[in-house]
Motif scaffolding. Sequence first.
Motif, PDB file in Angstrom:
ATOM      1  N   HIS A   1     -11.654 -10.983   5.796  1.00 21.29           N
ATOM      2  CA  HIS A   1     -11.013  -9.811   6.103  1.00 21.29           C
ATOM      3  C   HIS A   1     -10.957  -9.557   7.537  1.00 21.29           C
TER       4      HIS A   1
ATOM      5  N   HIS B   1      -3.812  -5.908  11.110  1.00 21.73           N
ATOM      6  CA  HIS B   1      -4.042  -5.672   9.550  1.00 21.73           C
ATOM      7  C   HIS B   1      -2.621  -5.296   9.106  1.00 21.73           C
TER       8      HIS B   1
ATOM      9  N   THR C   1       0.826  -1.109  -0.033  1.00 23.27           N
ATOM     10  CA  THR C   1      -0.039  -0.117   0.016  1.00 23.27           C
ATOM     11  C   THR C   1       0.902   1.260  -0.014  1.00 23.27           C
TER      12      THR C   1
ATOM     13  N   GLY D   1     -11.609  -2.967   1.272  1.00 17.11           N
ATOM     14  CA  GLY D   1     -10.592  -1.870   1.417  1.00 17.11           C
ATOM     15  C   GLY D   1     -11.271  -0.501   0.932  1.00 17.11           C
TER      16      GLY D   1
ATOM     17  N   THR E   1     -11.132  -7.258   9.983  1.00 14.30           N
ATOM     18  CA  THR E   1     -10.724  -6.243  10.840  1.00 14.30           C
ATOM     19  C   THR E   1     -11.166  -5.878  12.181  1.00 14.30           C
TER      20      THR E   1
ATOM     21  N   LEU F   1      -1.983  -4.984   6.017  1.00 14.52           N
ATOM     22  CA  LEU F   1      -2.027  -3.864   4.803  1.00 14.52           C
ATOM     23  C   LEU F   1      -1.718  -4.704   3.622  1.00 14.52           C
TER      24      LEU F   1
ATOM     25  N   CYS G   1      -6.172  -2.215   1.038  1.00 18.95           N
ATOM     26  CA  CYS G   1      -6.216  -3.486   1.806  1.00 18.95           C
ATOM     27  C   CYS G   1      -6.387  -4.689   1.052  1.00 18.95           C
TER      28      CYS G   1
ATOM     29  N   LYS H   1      -6.842 -11.458  11.983  1.00 22.69           N
ATOM     30  CA  LYS H   1      -6.282 -10.182  12.413  1.00 22.69           C
ATOM     31  C   LYS H   1      -5.745 -10.231  13.740  1.00 22.69           C
TER      32      LYS H   1
END
Length: 574
Positions: free
Chosen positions: A283, A317, A106, A374, A285, A319, A148, A312
């Motif tokens: 994911h 996270h 990222t 993301g 998060t 990235l 993400c 996570k």
Amino acid sequence: MGGVMITKIADNIISPLGLTSEENLKSVIAGETKIRQHEGAFGLPEEFCSSLIDRQMVSDMFGKHAIGCDDFSTFEKLCILSATEAIAECSLQAENDDVLFVLSTTKGNVDMLEGNIDDPRCYLAESAKKIAGYFGNRNTPIVASNACISGVCAQIAAVRALSTGKYNYAVVIGCDLLSRFIISGFQSFKALSPEPCKPFDSDRAGLNLGEAAGTIVLKRVAENDVNEKAAELENRWQFLACSNHNDANHISGPSRTGEGSFRVLSDLLQNVDMEDVAFVNLHGTATAYNDEMESIALHRAGLGDVPANGLKGFYGHTLGAAGIIETILSMHAIDEGIILPTRGFDKKGTTYEVQVSPEIRHTEKKTFIKILSGFGGSNAGIAYGKHHGTKTGTLCRASETISKIRISPEGTYLKGEEISDASITELYRQFAGDYPKFFKMDSLCKLGFMAAELLLNDIPQQEREAIAVILFNRNGSLITDRNYQKTIGDDNYFPSPALFVYTLANIVTGEIAIRNKTYGETSFYLLDEYDPHKIEETLAIVKPESPLILTGWVDYNNDSDYLAELKLIKNSIN
């Protein structure tokens, strides 16, 4: 490309939990985490909770591998170390012309802005070039910088590259290191939890950030090899399906109906039997809206009763590394016959049940789905399995150009004819003028927005829904990165969430998708220079299942140096 199979032949993870994939798996099975409270780190005025890698360890390890190679940042060293281990595992001749390097990140070396606002090491494509060059590879590497979801996008790009037949191997590296820049931005969003995160839990309070590097080496297996080496291939992980969709909702908030993730899951299930799926790696998060969105998407896709997990709670996270290391851990877990736990989960905290558990579960199934979402409305997913003998689908190629546009300080040319010599803002007033959000955008987004506005003017709204938006540049979001860096200096610390979100280059694709209610693929890639021939080559890589592709170069260096050269083209089946 009929008869091609894509397999995983090697992998590596370097993280605070271990220096190999095997060490990381053991740590996760043991329930370990290195997520800790940090006070005063990176000179930040606020405490934060994250998992940080030992930078001195990285330098020491690199020194043992690369004597005389001092011109690498810590980020680049970590990428090289992870790739070195994976490449050695499969004895790959990485310098060969049939090997492609793909980097997922990222922000790369964004921390270099602290010392020099114009530091050339901040160009992501240059980092990728240095990393590939370390291994003697001369091919132009690709950088997937899609917020993400970058780690899954990088795998998708690699699969598509291998499917064209130009390459036989792809080394896919995912990495990000934390910095004052990154952490302050998430703090400005009030998105960070003050304690270890609790994915999908009713008491979740936000995400933790983490650091890691991961590498997957993929191999293209032609039809004759598939037939001759069936027994060998049966024990390899095989690519099954992939998908990428925008939710066309908001640049910094997921769809409340889970639209993007739902479309991704629906696509994957067209090529994967739900009964074969051991679990969906989410994911996860631990933010209020992301976890809720994923629960809705799973429910809508009919996957509400399928086991799921999120990692996570072990790593934070990570990235650009998240999609890589979470894919690798999912593969290794199934090899052990287990479903990894969701650390931090205790009691249901989403509208729809998500089949996560804080305990290890067992499975005999050999297929999994990995999804990410993301900023910029981006959503992506990929599925892998064993014992399938699956071959990749039909390759689509860009064909007829419908329209093209060029916007630069010298003027705006639509279909080769000059229509204006006005500035970008004046172009908006002349040809749009009904979308006040334009004035909140950064310069890169304004440029891309206006190019898309003019190209899509004659396309009926109902035909815009499935358009793929695939953009490239060299600078990424560097002009906005520099502006944001100025807000977090010691004497001027005032991080702005409204500015931070535009420090992701893919936000331009999100702005275009939101304006046009486009739910197709949105991808952003970086190359080391503008070369229309390289973009054409890469279009074969980013094969979208869309009838129309909006694609090309959108780069903004300063007010007197910018270029949008885009075209709208039809997609046809080979």
